[in-house]
Design a protein around this motif. Structure first.
Motif, short mmCIF file in Angstrom:
data_model
loop_
_atom_site.label_atom_id
_atom_site.label_comp_id
_atom_site.label_asym_id
_atom_site.label_seq_id
_atom_site.Cartn_x
_atom_site.Cartn_y
_atom_site.Cartn_z
N THR A 1 0.82 -1.21 0.00
CA THR A 1 0.00 0.00 0.00
C THR A 1 0.86 1.26 0.00
O THR A 1 0.31 2.37 -0.12
CB THR A 1 -0.93 0.03 1.23
OG1 THR A 1 -0.14 -0.19 2.41
CG2 THR A 1 -1.98 -1.06 1.13
N GLU A 2 2.16 1.13 0.14
CA GLU A 2 3.02 2.31 0.06
C GLU A 2 4.37 1.93 -0.54
O GLU A 2 4.86 0.81 -0.38
CB GLU A 2 3.24 2.94 1.44
CG GLU A 2 3.99 2.08 2.43
CD GLU A 2 4.38 2.86 3.69
OE1 GLU A 2 5.58 3.09 3.90
OE2 GLU A 2 3.46 3.22 4.44
N VAL B 1 8.21 4.07 -2.23
CA VAL B 1 8.95 5.33 -2.27
C VAL B 1 8.64 6.16 -3.51
O VAL B 1 8.99 7.35 -3.56
CB VAL B 1 10.47 5.08 -2.19
CG1 VAL B 1 10.83 4.44 -0.86
CG2 VAL B 1 10.95 4.21 -3.35
N THR B 2 7.97 5.59 -4.51
CA THR B 2 7.59 6.37 -5.69
C THR B 2 6.37 7.26 -5.41
O THR B 2 6.06 8.14 -6.20
CB THR B 2 7.24 5.44 -6.86
OG1 THR B 2 6.24 4.49 -6.43
CG2 THR B 2 8.47 4.70 -7.35
N GLU B 3 5.68 7.00 -4.28
CA GLU B 3 4.45 7.73 -3.99
C GLU B 3 4.72 8.82 -2.96
O GLU B 3 5.36 8.58 -1.93
CB GLU B 3 3.38 6.77 -3.47
CG GLU B 3 3.20 5.55 -4.36
CD GLU B 3 3.01 5.91 -5.84
OE1 GLU B 3 2.05 6.64 -6.16
OE2 GLU B 3 3.84 5.47 -6.67
N LYS B 4 4.20 10.01 -3.18
CA LYS B 4 4.50 11.16 -2.34
C LYS B 4 4.00 11.01 -0.91
O LYS B 4 4.55 11.59 0.01
CB LYS B 4 3.91 12.42 -2.97
CG LYS B 4 4.57 12.82 -4.28
CD LYS B 4 3.97 14.11 -4.82
CE LYS B 4 4.65 14.52 -6.12
NZ LYS B 4 4.06 15.77 -6.67
N TYR B 5 2.92 10.21 -0.72
CA TYR B 5 2.31 10.14 0.60
C TYR B 5 3.06 9.23 1.56
O TYR B 5 2.80 9.24 2.76
CB TYR B 5 0.87 9.61 0.48
CG TYR B 5 0.80 8.20 -0.05
CD1 TYR B 5 0.91 7.11 0.80
CD2 TYR B 5 0.63 7.96 -1.41
CE1 TYR B 5 0.88 5.81 0.30
CE2 TYR B 5 0.58 6.67 -1.91
CZ TYR B 5 0.70 5.60 -1.05
OH TYR B 5 0.67 4.33 -1.54
N PHE B 6 4.02 8.42 1.09
CA PHE B 6 4.61 7.40 1.96
C PHE B 6 5.46 8.05 3.04
O PHE B 6 6.10 9.08 2.84
CB PHE B 6 5.45 6.40 1.15
CG PHE B 6 6.94 6.67 1.20
CD1 PHE B 6 7.71 6.13 2.21
CD2 PHE B 6 7.55 7.47 0.26
CE1 PHE B 6 9.07 6.37 2.27
CE2 PHE B 6 8.91 7.71 0.31
CZ PHE B 6 9.68 7.16 1.32
N SER B 7 5.46 7.43 4.22
CA SER B 7 6.33 7.94 5.30
C SER B 7 6.74 6.83 6.25
O SER B 7 7.31 7.09 7.29
CB SER B 7 5.62 9.05 6.09
OG SER B 7 4.43 8.56 6.69
N GLY B 8 6.43 5.59 5.93
CA GLY B 8 6.66 4.50 6.87
C GLY B 8 7.79 3.58 6.48
O GLY B 8 8.37 3.65 5.39
N GLY B 9 8.08 2.65 7.41
CA GLY B 9 9.17 1.71 7.21
C GLY B 9 8.90 0.68 6.14
O GLY B 9 9.84 0.13 5.55
N LEU B 10 7.62 0.38 5.85
CA LEU B 10 7.29 -0.62 4.84
C LEU B 10 7.85 -0.22 3.48
O LEU B 10 8.46 -1.04 2.78
CB LEU B 10 5.78 -0.82 4.76
CG LEU B 10 5.28 -1.74 3.64
CD1 LEU B 10 5.89 -3.12 3.75
CD2 LEU B 10 3.75 -1.82 3.66
N ALA B 11 7.65 1.03 3.09
CA ALA B 11 8.15 1.50 1.79
C ALA B 11 9.66 1.44 1.74
O ALA B 11 10.24 1.01 0.73
CB ALA B 11 7.66 2.91 1.52
#
Length: 400
Positions: free
Chosen positions: A8-9, A11-21
């Motif tokens: 769901t996240e 690094v290509t997406e601007k909204y990401f901020s978590g460890g999963l990405a």
């Protein structure tokens, strides 16, 4: 191998901020460097598009009709569930479409938000789930409410873990938690591949705010499960004893059950020492790494965690760290050798430890020992173990 990931996240997406990405990007790049073909299916707020990013094949998906139908039927009472089910179904369709064009050897899903639950029922490809957290305990530590919508999500994540029999986790702490709380015992422990994201540093933020300052550092989301509030409560004792100490917080300020702004919460607790506090918004690794490297001490007082990237990054940059016992840090840090440990959720113990460590004569040596320790997480070790795990799953499926 041809390997597919869904999340769901990313690094290509601007909204990401978590460890999963961040995790997914590291492991995908590591696999790519070893000659494997990697596809990533990700939820996007932008569009449905396909493109190459640093050699990886990215497939963006946006939410569609399933979400709209479920929201209408439920009168918008299970919005999170409707999004999860919509995305999970679209992930299944996209992976199946790609698989028909050229077969995948294996696909991997996160447990978070159950984006593999539909695929676990219908997709004819070997599958694996990587567990990053056990949601019921995570929500409890965050002091988040668990309404019907949240409980359905928890059940869907549990169902995915039951349906996809191949499960791995990065830490023994999480493996034990799953066995105790979810009664899921078939969990393999495979460490997360780690390397520093970039050697191209931008020291502009460090130079603007932190030049010539002695500081301890917390970086990550300002959340309860990260122990932000415990550190904030401990700091007045630290500033009183060490007037040369500053506390730097880098990350995303979020609301909690304690305050609408955790930044303001910390400022209110340290009202006599506000000039000792420095807050910096979420920044890219190019600007973050100089701030980590300049810290005298990194403090990560998590209530619950899973070998967090923050700890690995600080270790790789040779920084001594204070972590918490029972939150996976003891799998990385040995007291007085590669770092320091304190009991979880104990303000006075944390304040006492910071005060002791601030004057420790061997901080540099301990930081260098931590840097050596984190080399165990290099891709030559961890990715090799992951590929052996993948290969065993593929072979078991062929035999059956």
């Amino acid at each position: 191998m041809r390997i597919g990931f869904a999340a769901t996240e990313y690094v290509t997406e601007k909204y990401f901020s978590g460890g999963l990405a961040n995790y997914l990007h590291r492991v995908a790049k590591a696999l790519l460097s070893l000659g494997h073909e990697v596809h990533i299916v990700v939820l996007s707020e932008i569009d449905r598009s396909e493109f190459e990013y640093e050699g990886l094949q990215i497939h963006r998906l946006t939410l569609g009709k399933i979400q709209q139908i479920l929201d209408k039927i439920s009168r918008y009472s299970i919005c999170q569930t409707s999004q999860c089910l919509d995305f999970s179904f679209q992930v299944y369709r996209k992976l199946l479409e790609l698989h028909k064009k050229q077969s995948f050897d294996i696909v991997q899903f996160p447990d978070w938000n159950a984006c593999g639950v539909v695929s676990s029922l219908l997709l004819p490809i070997p599958q694996v789930t990587r567990i990053s957290a056990y949601r019921p305990v995570w929500m409890k530590m965050c002091e988040c409410s668990r309404d019907r919508d949240e409980q359905i999500i928890e059940w869907l994540e549990w169902l995915q873990m039951r349906l996809i029999k191949h499960i791995y986790a990065p830490s023994y702490t999480l493996k034990r938690l799953l066995a105790e709380e979810a009664k899921i015992t078939h969990v393999q422990v495979i460490r997360t591949p780690f390397y520093l994201e970039t050697s191209d540093w931008d020291s502009s933020v460090f130079n603007e705010y932190l030049q010539d300052k002695k500081y301890l550092l917390f970086f990550g989301r300002f959340q309860l499960h990260k122990g932000f509030h415990i550190l904030a409560q401990a700091l007045p004792q630290v500033f009183k004893k060490h007037p040369d100490c500053h506390a730097v917080f880098v990350g995303l300020d979020v609301p909690s059950s304690l305050a609408t702004s955790m930044k303001e919460y910390a400022l209110s607790l340290c009202s006599h020492y506000t000039h000792h506090l420095i807050f910096i918004d979420q920044i890219p690794h190019t600007q973050l790494y100089p701030i980590i490297a300049g810290a005298k001490l990194v403090v990560l007082p998590s209530l619950i965690d899973n070998l967090p990237n923050a700890c690995l990054e600080a270790m790789a940059l040779g920084k001594p760290i204070i972590g918490t016992i029972g939150a996976s840090f003891e799998e990385l840090l040995t007291e007085g050798e590669t770092g320091f440990l304190v009991p979880v959720d104990e303000v006075n113990a944390l304040a006492t430890k910071i005060n002791e460590v601030w004057m420790h004569p061997s901080l540099n040596e301990i930081g260098q020992a931590a840097k050596k320790k984190v080399q165990e997480f290099g891709i030559e070790n961890t990715v090799k173990e992951l590929l052996i795990y993948y290969d065993r799953i593929i072979r078991d499926r062929e035999v059956s």
